[in-house]
Scaffold this motif. Sequence first.
Motif, PDB file in Angstrom:
ATOM      1  N   UNK A  89       0.827  -1.216   0.000  1.00 29.97           N
ATOM      2  CA  UNK A  89       0.000   0.000   0.000  1.00 29.97           C
ATOM      3  C   UNK A  89       0.861   1.265   0.000  1.00 29.97           C
ATOM      4  N   UNK A  90       2.163   1.097   0.109  1.00 30.68           N
ATOM      5  CA  UNK A  90       3.063   2.246   0.070  1.00 30.68           C
ATOM      6  C   UNK A  90       2.912   2.981  -1.259  1.00 30.68           C
ATOM      7  N   UNK A  91       2.604   4.273  -1.178  1.00 34.77           N
ATOM      8  CA  UNK A  91       2.346   5.059  -2.386  1.00 34.77           C
ATOM      9  C   UNK A  91       2.093   6.509  -1.996  1.00 34.77           C
ATOM     10  N   UNK A  92       2.116   7.347  -3.010  1.00 35.98           N
ATOM     11  CA  UNK A  92       1.593   8.707  -2.854  1.00 35.98           C
ATOM     12  C   UNK A  92       0.106   8.632  -3.175  1.00 35.98           C
ATOM     13  N   UNK A  93      -0.702   9.110  -2.248  1.00 36.17           N
ATOM     14  CA  UNK A  93      -2.154   9.065  -2.403  1.00 36.17           C
ATOM     15  C   UNK A  93      -2.667  10.439  -2.821  1.00 36.17           C
ATOM     16  N   UNK A  94      -3.500  10.438  -3.855  1.00 40.50           N
ATOM     17  CA  UNK A  94      -4.052  11.654  -4.415  1.00 40.50           C
ATOM     18  C   UNK A  94      -5.571  11.644  -4.288  1.00 40.50           C
ATOM     19  N   UNK A 107      -8.116   7.853 -14.263  1.00 39.62           N
ATOM     20  CA  UNK A 107      -7.573   9.201 -14.086  1.00 39.62           C
ATOM     21  C   UNK A 107      -8.240  10.218 -14.985  1.00 39.62           C
ATOM     22  N   UNK A 108      -8.491   9.821 -16.242  1.00 42.60           N
ATOM     23  CA  UNK A 108      -9.031  10.786 -17.189  1.00 42.60           C
ATOM     24  C   UNK A 108     -10.502  11.091 -16.952  1.00 42.60           C
ATOM     25  N   UNK A 109     -11.093  10.468 -15.948  1.00 45.75           N
ATOM     26  CA  UNK A 109     -12.474  10.798 -15.574  1.00 45.75           C
ATOM     27  C   UNK A 109     -12.520  12.021 -14.664  1.00 45.75           C
ATOM     28  N   UNK A 110     -11.365  12.456 -14.162  1.00 47.60           N
ATOM     29  CA  UNK A 110     -11.331  13.477 -13.118  1.00 47.60           C
ATOM     30  C   UNK A 110     -10.777  14.801 -13.612  1.00 47.60           C
ATOM     31  N   UNK A 111     -11.354  15.876 -13.090  1.00 48.18           N
ATOM     32  CA  UNK A 111     -11.025  17.217 -13.554  1.00 48.18           C
ATOM     33  C   UNK A 111     -10.035  17.944 -12.654  1.00 48.18           C
ATOM     34  N   UNK A 112     -10.042  17.636 -11.361  1.00 44.48           N
ATOM     35  CA  UNK A 112      -9.225  18.366 -10.387  1.00 44.48           C
ATOM     36  C   UNK A 112      -8.476  17.367  -9.516  1.00 44.48           C
ATOM     37  N   UNK A 113      -7.231  17.753  -9.167  1.00 38.55           N
ATOM     38  CA  UNK A 113      -6.376  16.874  -8.391  1.00 38.55           C
ATOM     39  C   UNK A 113      -5.711  17.625  -7.249  1.00 38.55           C
ATOM     40  N   UNK A 114      -5.546  16.935  -6.131  1.00 41.11           N
ATOM     41  CA  UNK A 114      -4.733  17.450  -5.042  1.00 41.11           C
ATOM     42  C   UNK A 114      -3.283  17.090  -5.277  1.00 41.11           C
ATOM     43  N   UNK A 115      -2.409  17.539  -4.365  1.00 41.26           N
ATOM     44  CA  UNK A 115      -0.972  17.403  -4.577  1.00 41.26           C
ATOM     45  C   UNK A 115      -0.419  16.063  -4.124  1.00 41.26           C
ATOM     46  N   UNK A 116      -1.162  15.274  -3.378  1.00 41.23           N
ATOM     47  CA  UNK A 116      -0.716  13.961  -2.942  1.00 41.23           C
ATOM     48  C   UNK A 116      -0.093  13.975  -1.561  1.00 41.23           C
ATOM     49  N   UNK A 117      -0.250  12.849  -0.873  1.00 40.12           N
ATOM     50  CA  UNK A 117       0.359  12.668   0.436  1.00 40.12           C
ATOM     51  C   UNK A 117       0.945  11.265   0.487  1.00 40.12           C
ATOM     52  N   UNK A 118       2.175  11.155   0.998  1.00 39.49           N
ATOM     53  CA  UNK A 118       2.907   9.893   0.951  1.00 39.49           C
ATOM     54  C   UNK A 118       2.567   9.030   2.157  1.00 39.49           C
TER      55      UNK A 118
END
Length: 123
Positions: A89-94, A107-118
Amino acid sequence: VQLQAFGGGLVQAGDSRRLSCAASGRTFSTYVMGWFRRAPGKEREFVAVISRSGGSTDYADSVKGRFSISRDNAKNTMYLQMNSLKPEDTAVYYCAARSGTWLGNREDHYDYWGQGTLVTVSS
Protein backbone atom coordinates in the motif's frame (compact mmCIF):
# COMPACT_ATOMS: atom_id res chain seq x y z
CA VAL A 1 -12.17 23.48 -6.82
CA GLN A 2 -8.83 23.27 -5.01
CA LEU A 3 -7.94 20.03 -3.24
CA GLN A 4 -5.37 19.29 -0.57
CA ALA A 5 -4.65 15.80 0.67
CA PHE A 6 -2.98 15.21 4.00
CA GLY A 7 -2.54 12.59 6.70
CA GLY A 8 0.20 10.47 5.18
CA GLY A 9 3.19 9.21 7.08
CA LEU A 10 5.19 6.15 8.10
CA VAL A 11 3.22 3.25 9.57
CA GLN A 12 3.82 -0.39 10.37
CA ALA A 13 2.19 -3.25 8.48
CA GLY A 14 -1.19 -3.99 10.05
CA ASP A 15 -1.68 -0.44 11.29
CA SER A 16 -4.45 1.96 10.33
CA ARG A 17 -4.26 5.46 8.93
CA ARG A 18 -6.82 8.01 7.89
CA LEU A 19 -6.22 10.37 5.00
CA SER A 20 -8.18 13.56 4.51
CA CYS A 21 -8.83 15.69 1.46
CA ALA A 22 -9.91 19.27 2.07
CA ALA A 23 -11.67 21.13 -0.72
CA SER A 24 -12.14 24.81 -1.33
CA GLY A 25 -13.71 26.77 -4.14
CA ARG A 26 -16.90 25.63 -5.77
CA THR A 27 -19.48 23.67 -3.78
CA PHE A 28 -17.88 20.43 -2.65
CA SER A 29 -21.12 18.48 -2.71
CA THR A 30 -21.46 18.91 -6.47
CA TYR A 31 -18.42 16.68 -7.12
CA VAL A 32 -17.89 12.97 -7.21
CA MET A 33 -14.67 12.40 -5.27
CA GLY A 34 -12.02 9.77 -5.69
CA TRP A 35 -8.73 8.53 -4.27
CA PHE A 36 -5.88 7.32 -6.44
CA ARG A 37 -2.35 6.25 -5.60
CA ARG A 38 1.03 5.91 -7.27
CA ALA A 39 3.43 3.34 -5.90
CA PRO A 40 7.17 3.71 -6.59
CA GLY A 41 7.91 2.85 -10.19
CA LYS A 42 4.26 2.24 -11.08
CA GLU A 43 1.42 4.01 -12.81
CA ARG A 44 -1.15 5.90 -10.79
CA GLU A 45 -4.09 3.63 -9.99
CA PHE A 46 -7.64 3.93 -8.77
CA VAL A 47 -8.31 3.27 -5.09
CA ALA A 48 -11.85 4.38 -4.24
CA VAL A 49 -14.67 6.69 -5.28
CA ILE A 50 -17.68 8.18 -3.54
CA SER A 51 -20.83 9.75 -4.90
CA ARG A 52 -21.83 13.34 -4.28
CA SER A 53 -24.13 12.45 -1.40
CA GLY A 54 -21.85 9.76 -0.02
CA GLY A 55 -24.48 7.10 -0.53
CA SER A 56 -22.56 5.12 -3.15
CA THR A 57 -18.97 3.95 -3.13
CA ASP A 58 -16.68 1.70 -5.12
CA TYR A 59 -13.23 0.28 -4.46
CA ALA A 60 -10.33 -1.32 -6.21
CA ASP A 61 -10.18 -5.04 -5.51
CA SER A 62 -6.78 -4.61 -3.84
CA VAL A 63 -8.25 -2.48 -1.03
CA LYS A 64 -11.79 -3.79 -0.78
CA GLY A 65 -12.61 -4.77 2.79
CA ARG A 66 -9.63 -2.85 4.20
CA PHE A 67 -10.20 0.74 3.06
CA SER A 68 -13.28 2.88 3.52
CA ILE A 69 -14.05 6.13 1.72
CA SER A 70 -16.37 8.72 3.22
CA ARG A 71 -17.14 12.42 2.99
CA ASP A 72 -18.54 15.21 5.10
CA ASN A 73 -20.11 17.77 2.78
CA ALA A 74 -20.67 20.19 5.66
CA LYS A 75 -16.90 20.27 6.22
CA ASN A 76 -15.90 20.10 2.53
CA THR A 77 -13.76 17.10 3.36
CA MET A 78 -13.33 13.55 2.10
CA TYR A 79 -11.63 10.75 4.00
CA LEU A 80 -9.93 7.46 3.30
CA GLN A 81 -9.76 5.15 6.28
CA MET A 82 -7.06 2.58 5.66
CA ASN A 83 -6.94 -0.51 7.87
CA SER A 84 -4.72 -3.59 7.86
CA LEU A 85 -2.11 -1.74 5.85
CA LYS A 86 0.39 -3.74 3.84
CA PRO A 87 3.80 -2.79 2.46
CA GLU A 88 2.29 -2.87 -1.03
CA ASP A 89 0.00 0.00 0.00
CA THR A 90 3.06 2.25 0.07
CA ALA A 91 2.35 5.06 -2.39
CA VAL A 92 1.59 8.71 -2.85
CA TYR A 93 -2.15 9.06 -2.40
CA TYR A 94 -4.05 11.65 -4.42
CA CYS A 95 -7.57 12.95 -4.08
CA ALA A 96 -9.50 14.00 -7.15
CA ALA A 97 -12.84 15.54 -8.08
CA ARG A 98 -15.06 15.17 -11.08
CA SER A 99 -18.23 16.90 -12.20
CA GLY A 100 -21.35 14.88 -12.88
CA THR A 101 -22.70 11.81 -11.16
CA TRP A 102 -20.79 8.88 -12.64
CA LEU A 103 -18.42 7.09 -10.25
CA GLY A 104 -15.31 7.16 -12.40
CA ASN A 105 -12.39 4.84 -11.80
CA ARG A 106 -9.85 6.20 -14.30
CA GLU A 107 -7.57 9.20 -14.09
CA ASP A 108 -9.03 10.79 -17.19
CA HIS A 109 -12.47 10.80 -15.57
CA TYR A 110 -11.33 13.48 -13.12
CA ASP A 111 -11.02 17.22 -13.55
CA TYR A 112 -9.23 18.37 -10.39
CA TRP A 113 -6.38 16.87 -8.39
CA GLY A 114 -4.73 17.45 -5.04
CA GLN A 115 -0.97 17.40 -4.58
CA GLY A 116 -0.72 13.96 -2.94
CA THR A 117 0.36 12.67 0.44
CA LEU A 118 2.91 9.89 0.95
CA VAL A 119 2.01 6.77 2.90
CA THR A 120 4.88 4.42 3.69
CA VAL A 121 4.10 1.02 5.19
CA SER A 122 7.04 -0.80 6.71
CA SER A 123 7.08 -4.58 7.17
